[in-house]
Design an enzyme around this catalytic site. Structure first.
Site, mmCIF file in Angstrom:
data_model
loop_
_atom_site.group_PDB
_atom_site.id
_atom_site.type_symbol
_atom_site.label_atom_id
_atom_site.label_comp_id
_atom_site.label_asym_id
_atom_site.label_seq_id
_atom_site.Cartn_x
_atom_site.Cartn_y
_atom_site.Cartn_z
ATOM 1 C CB SER A 122 90.998 72.870 54.091
ATOM 2 O OG SER A 122 91.349 71.777 53.347
ATOM 3 C CG HIS A 143 88.867 68.486 57.070
ATOM 4 N ND1 HIS A 143 89.676 69.075 58.002
ATOM 5 C CD2 HIS A 143 89.441 68.739 55.857
ATOM 6 C CE1 HIS A 143 90.691 69.657 57.383
ATOM 7 N NE2 HIS A 143 90.570 69.472 56.099
ATOM 8 C CD GLU A 155 89.126 68.815 61.979
ATOM 9 O OE1 GLU A 155 89.485 69.122 60.816
ATOM 10 O OE2 GLU A 155 89.340 69.555 62.939
ATOM 11 C CG ASN A 193 93.906 73.405 58.437
ATOM 12 O OD1 ASN A 193 95.019 72.881 58.373
ATOM 13 N ND2 ASN A 193 92.958 73.158 57.549
HETATM 14 N N1 LIG Z 1 94.984 68.730 49.388
HETATM 15 C C1 LIG Z 1 94.837 68.596 50.705
HETATM 16 O O1 LIG Z 1 95.806 68.303 51.424
HETATM 17 C C2 LIG Z 1 93.484 68.764 51.347
HETATM 18 C C3 LIG Z 1 93.287 68.231 52.617
HETATM 19 C C4 LIG Z 1 92.000 68.306 53.198
HETATM 20 C C5 LIG Z 1 90.982 68.931 52.497
HETATM 21 N N2 LIG Z 1 91.221 69.470 51.255
HETATM 22 C C6 LIG Z 1 90.098 70.091 50.555
HETATM 23 O O2 LIG Z 1 89.611 69.188 49.574
HETATM 24 C C7 LIG Z 1 89.052 69.910 48.461
HETATM 25 C C8 LIG Z 1 89.719 69.433 47.188
HETATM 26 O O3 LIG Z 1 91.103 69.687 47.274
HETATM 27 P P1 LIG Z 1 92.169 68.922 46.359
HETATM 28 O O4 LIG Z 1 93.497 69.184 46.989
HETATM 29 O O5 LIG Z 1 91.720 67.534 46.111
HETATM 30 O O6 LIG Z 1 92.035 69.778 45.005
HETATM 31 P P2 LIG Z 1 92.478 69.349 43.509
HETATM 32 O O7 LIG Z 1 92.661 70.614 42.775
HETATM 33 O O8 LIG Z 1 93.579 68.342 43.563
HETATM 34 O O9 LIG Z 1 91.179 68.585 42.948
HETATM 35 C C9 LIG Z 1 89.972 69.208 42.661
HETATM 36 C C10 LIG Z 1 89.314 68.464 41.511
HETATM 37 O O10 LIG Z 1 87.995 68.961 41.344
HETATM 38 C C11 LIG Z 1 87.753 69.027 39.954
HETATM 39 N N3 LIG Z 1 86.618 69.920 39.686
HETATM 40 C C12 LIG Z 1 86.604 71.217 39.405
HETATM 41 N N4 LIG Z 1 85.345 71.639 39.209
HETATM 42 C C13 LIG Z 1 84.552 70.562 39.367
HETATM 43 C C14 LIG Z 1 83.167 70.341 39.255
HETATM 44 N N5 LIG Z 1 82.344 71.342 38.944
HETATM 45 N N6 LIG Z 1 82.701 69.078 39.473
HETATM 46 C C15 LIG Z 1 83.535 68.068 39.769
HETATM 47 N N7 LIG Z 1 84.889 68.232 39.868
HETATM 48 C C16 LIG Z 1 85.358 69.459 39.669
HETATM 49 C C17 LIG Z 1 89.058 69.462 39.349
HETATM 50 O O11 LIG Z 1 89.109 69.154 37.951
HETATM 51 C C18 LIG Z 1 90.062 68.631 40.174
HETATM 52 O O12 LIG Z 1 90.287 67.364 39.599
HETATM 53 C C19 LIG Z 1 89.249 71.374 48.789
HETATM 54 O O13 LIG Z 1 88.080 71.878 49.369
HETATM 55 C C20 LIG Z 1 90.390 71.360 49.796
HETATM 56 O O14 LIG Z 1 90.337 72.461 50.687
HETATM 57 C C21 LIG Z 1 92.439 69.381 50.659
#
Ligand SMILES: NC(=O)c1ccc[n+]([C@@H]2O[C@H](COP(=O)([O-])OP(=O)(O)OC[C@H]3O[C@@H](n4cnc5c(N)ncnc54)[C@H](O)[C@@H]3O)[C@@H](O)[C@H]2O)c1
Length: 287
Positions: A122, A143, A155, A193
């Site tokens: 993000s 994204h 995006e 954002n």
């Molecule tokens: N949550 C949102 O609304 C949102 C929206 C757009 C983008 N994002 C982006 O998406 C990405 C993930 O966010 P999220 O909210 O899903 O996080 P999250 O914490 O819900 O999920 C992350 C997952 O990655 C796993 N993980 C950790 N290390 C790992 C590895 N080495 N290999 C594989 N998996 C691993 C964790 O165990 C967890 O299950 C981030 O970069 C975030 O900025 C989030």
């Protein structure tokens, strides 16, 4: 590599975004290798996918017969080596630079050289992430919005190094998922954002200064501007800690003080009032 030759997709991370991304790829007919570090995270991700497919079934977006077919396309793995079979990969691991670096450099070694590697970050610079790999011209930002199965936008972010082929292939790939891709260049906060966070921040200032209650601020934006959710409801949904972190990225990256996080937002975060996930933010939620 042509878009038609993409049959198997690796999704790294089975959290909030990763399971949603895996869901939409499997729904669109791709085989998905879903990788996380522990079985319990994979189980949680697969349970969420099954629940969300059930919801789609009830809404008539999916047939009874399709559900097991979609689930069968998903292969949850803890072994990173399994991603070598992928024709496209999306990273959705936690928003921490060191975790991203470790995962991207390992994925870069395992994936075939012609495979495109995408990040769902993000707020981290796509250009900096691309530079961590040996395939910067085949690195791109994809994204997705939360919740992924519902939100239509993707995006597609072009790092400085992204080549034309990787870029246009990723735009086409997003369309095969039923999404609408929008082309954006790499810059702090991209477009989503960069535009949303100042809105949320200003709404928080309005509350802090006693201009209006959270309910009133949200009502003005919903009823007057036709926003489906008010900015403070949305902030609670995103997580107030996430909002503060993104504002920090905008402030550092763009240097304009207009991006400094509202003290009230920071105070709520300090109190552990993070929004829906902690049952309290601008609003109080039932457990
Ligand atoms: N949550 C949102 O609304 C949102 C929206 C757009 C983008 N994002 C982006 O998406 C990405 C993930 O966010 P999220 O909210 O899903 O996080 P999250 O914490 O819900 O999920 C992350 C997952 O990655 C796993 N993980 C950790 N290390 C790992 C590895 N080495 N290999 C594989 N998996 C691993 C964790 O165990 C967890 O299950 C981030 O970069 C975030 O900025 C989030």
């Amino acid at each position: 590599m042509t878009i038609d030759s993409i049959k198997t997709v690796a999704v790294l991370g089975a959290g909030t975004m990763g399971n949603g991304i895996a869901h939409v790829f499997a729904r669109a007919g791709y085989n998905v290798i879903l990788r996380d570090v522990e079985d319990r995270f994979l189980q949680r991700g697969m349970d969420t996918i099954a629940k969300n497919l059930e919801r789609e079934l009830k809404k008539g977006k999916l047939t009874e017969a399709e559900k097991p077919t979609v689930l069968a396309r998903l292969k949850p793995v803890t072994d990173m080596g399994a991603i070598a079979a992928a024709d496209f990969a999306v990273e959705a691991v936690p928003e921490k630079l060191e975790i991203k670096r470790a995962v991207l450099t390992e994925a870069d070694k395992l994936l075939r050289p012609e495979v495109i590697l995408a990040s769902n970050t993000s707020s981290i610079s796509m250009t900096a992430l691309a530079a961590m790999t040996k395939r910067p011209e085949r690195f791109v930002g994809m994204h997705f919005m939360n919740p992924v199965p519902v939100m239509v936008l993707v995006e597609v972010i072009r790092a400085l190094q992204t080549g034309d082929h990787a870029y246009s292939s990723t735009m086409e790939l997003a369309k095969t998922l039923g999404k609408i891709p929008v082309a954006v260049n790499d810059a702090p906060g991209f477009v989503s954002n960069r535009v949303l966070m100042p809105l949320i921040n200003e709404a928080a200032y309005a509350v802090m200064e006693g201009v209006a209650t959270p309910e009133a601020v949200d009502a003005v934006m919903k009823l007057g501007m036709n926003h489906p959710m008010g900015p403070l409801e949305l902030a609670d949904f995103i997580g107030l800690d996430v909002c503060v972190d993104i504002l920090k990225v905008l402030l550092e990256g763009l240097g304009d003080p207009k991006y400094r996080a509202c003290p009230l937002l920071k105070k709520y975060v300090a109190a552990g009032w993070l929004g829906r996930k902690s049952n309290r933010g601008f609003y109080i939620y039932d457990k």
